[in-house]
Design a protein around this motif. Structure first.
Motif, PDB file in Angstrom:
ATOM      1  N   MET A   1       0.825  -1.203   0.000  1.00  0.00           N
ATOM      2  CA  MET A   1       0.000   0.000   0.000  1.00  0.00           C
ATOM      3  C   MET A   1       0.867   1.265   0.000  1.00  0.00           C
ATOM      4  N   SER A   2       2.068   1.166   0.562  1.00  0.00           N
ATOM      5  CA  SER A   2       2.937   2.344   0.532  1.00  0.00           C
ATOM      6  C   SER A   2       3.342   2.666  -0.901  1.00  0.00           C
ATOM      7  N   ARG A   3       3.499   1.624  -1.736  1.00  0.00           N
ATOM      8  CA  ARG A   3       3.823   1.869  -3.143  1.00  0.00           C
ATOM      9  C   ARG A   3       2.633   2.478  -3.874  1.00  0.00           C
ATOM     10  N   HIS A   5       0.371   4.374  -2.505  1.00  0.00           N
ATOM     11  CA  HIS A   5       0.310   5.768  -2.048  1.00  0.00           C
ATOM     12  C   HIS A   5       1.388   6.616  -2.712  1.00  0.00           C
ATOM     13  N   ALA A   6       2.581   6.049  -2.890  1.00  0.00           N
ATOM     14  CA  ALA A   6       3.663   6.804  -3.533  1.00  0.00           C
ATOM     15  C   ALA A   6       3.292   7.191  -4.959  1.00  0.00           C
ATOM     16  N   TRP A 164      -6.015  -4.608   6.449  1.00  0.00           N
ATOM     17  CA  TRP A 164      -6.136  -3.150   6.497  1.00  0.00           C
ATOM     18  C   TRP A 164      -7.084  -2.656   7.578  1.00  0.00           C
ATOM     19  N   TRP A 167      -8.840   0.366   8.917  1.00  0.00           N
ATOM     20  CA  TRP A 167      -8.758   1.454   7.938  1.00  0.00           C
ATOM     21  C   TRP A 167      -9.072   0.983   6.511  1.00  0.00           C
ATOM     22  N   ALA A 171      -7.992   2.391   2.714  1.00  0.00           N
ATOM     23  CA  ALA A 171      -7.374   1.536   1.686  1.00  0.00           C
ATOM     24  C   ALA A 171      -8.186   1.585   0.397  1.00  0.00           C
ATOM     25  N   LEU A 174      -7.484   4.815  -1.460  1.00  0.00           N
ATOM     26  CA  LEU A 174      -6.161   4.747  -2.098  1.00  0.00           C
ATOM     27  C   LEU A 174      -6.212   3.883  -3.356  1.00  0.00           C
ATOM     28  N   TYR A 178      -5.580   4.844  -7.260  1.00  0.00           N
ATOM     29  CA  TYR A 178      -4.605   4.097  -8.063  1.00  0.00           C
ATOM     30  C   TYR A 178      -5.262   3.549  -9.335  1.00  0.00           C
ATOM     31  N   SER A 193       8.801   0.159  -7.936  1.00  0.00           N
ATOM     32  CA  SER A 193       9.645  -0.836  -7.290  1.00  0.00           C
ATOM     33  C   SER A 193      11.056  -0.842  -7.880  1.00  0.00           C
ATOM     34  N   GLU A 196      13.154   1.661  -5.984  1.00  0.00           N
ATOM     35  CA  GLU A 196      13.398   1.413  -4.566  1.00  0.00           C
ATOM     36  C   GLU A 196      14.737   0.735  -4.324  1.00  0.00           C
TER      37      GLU A 196
END
Length: 196
Positions: A1-3, A5-6, A164, A167, A171, A174, A178, A193, A196
């Motif tokens: 999920m951080s990806r 969000h990024a 998740w 939350w 999710a 987000l 996406y 990725s 990273e």
């Protein structure tokens, strides 16, 4: 999920009013693209003034059809409006009820299924842990974000989203953001990725 969000950034809130107007907007959007639903809603909102159960019931069916509503959606909306107008259904009482209760009460109304109840809970009541496992765009977003071989089914969506809690609503927002980026041709998660 951080990806996710990024790539997508902070998702838009997309908050809708609770009550009849909010539920009517969700019903209008059933099985339609966001753009089609928005166009129909704009036409409908201009014909039902003020947007209340009584006002909706007063609009002739031909006007509702001209706005773009199908006969099935008109029947659903008329049923909801009539139940609210006759005080046989209290939508306002659901505002602070547990999500299972809201879901059960809404899906007991003819024409309202699990997707409509889930979306109402998410967008109109802004519950942070609401989840819409039957939403097709959300299923595709989960498939792509998690790099699954196939679009997850309802049971798989529920199972995946357990990670998740509490939350899941965040999710979902987000993932919808996406999905929107992917539809517009934005770079897939692979490009992130690789950095990273």
């Amino acid at each position: 999920m951080s990806r996710v969000h990024a790539l997508s950034g902070a998702p838009p809130l997309r908050r809708r009013p609770a009550g009849f107007k909010g539920l009517a907007r969700v019903i209008t959007a059933q099985q339609l693209s966001v753009a089609s639903a928005a166009a129909i809603w704009e036409r409908l909102e201009s014909r039902v003034l003020p947007f209340s159960p009584a006002s909706f019931l007063a609009v002739p069916e031909r006007e509702l059809r001209r706005a773009g509503l199908s006969r099935v959606k008109i029947a659903t909306l008329r049923g909801v409006a009539q139940a609210l107008d006759e005080d046989t259904f209290d939508l306002d009482a659901l505002t602070h009820a547990p999500e299972e209760v809201i879901h059960a009460k809404l899906t007991a109304l003819k024409g309202i299924g699990p997707w409509t109840a889930d979306i109402y809970i998410l967008f109109c009541l802004a519950r942070t842990d609401a989840w819409a496992p039957g939403d097709l765009a959300l299923q595709y977003a989960v498939r792509d974000a998690l790099r699954l071989d196939a679009r997850p089914n309802l049971d798989e969506m529920v199972e995946i989203a357990e990670a998740w809690r509490p939350w899941r609503g965040v999710a979902a927002r987000l993932l919808w953001a996406y999905y929107g980026l992917r539809r517009r041709g934005a770079s897939p998660l692979d490009t992130i990725s690789q950095k990273e």
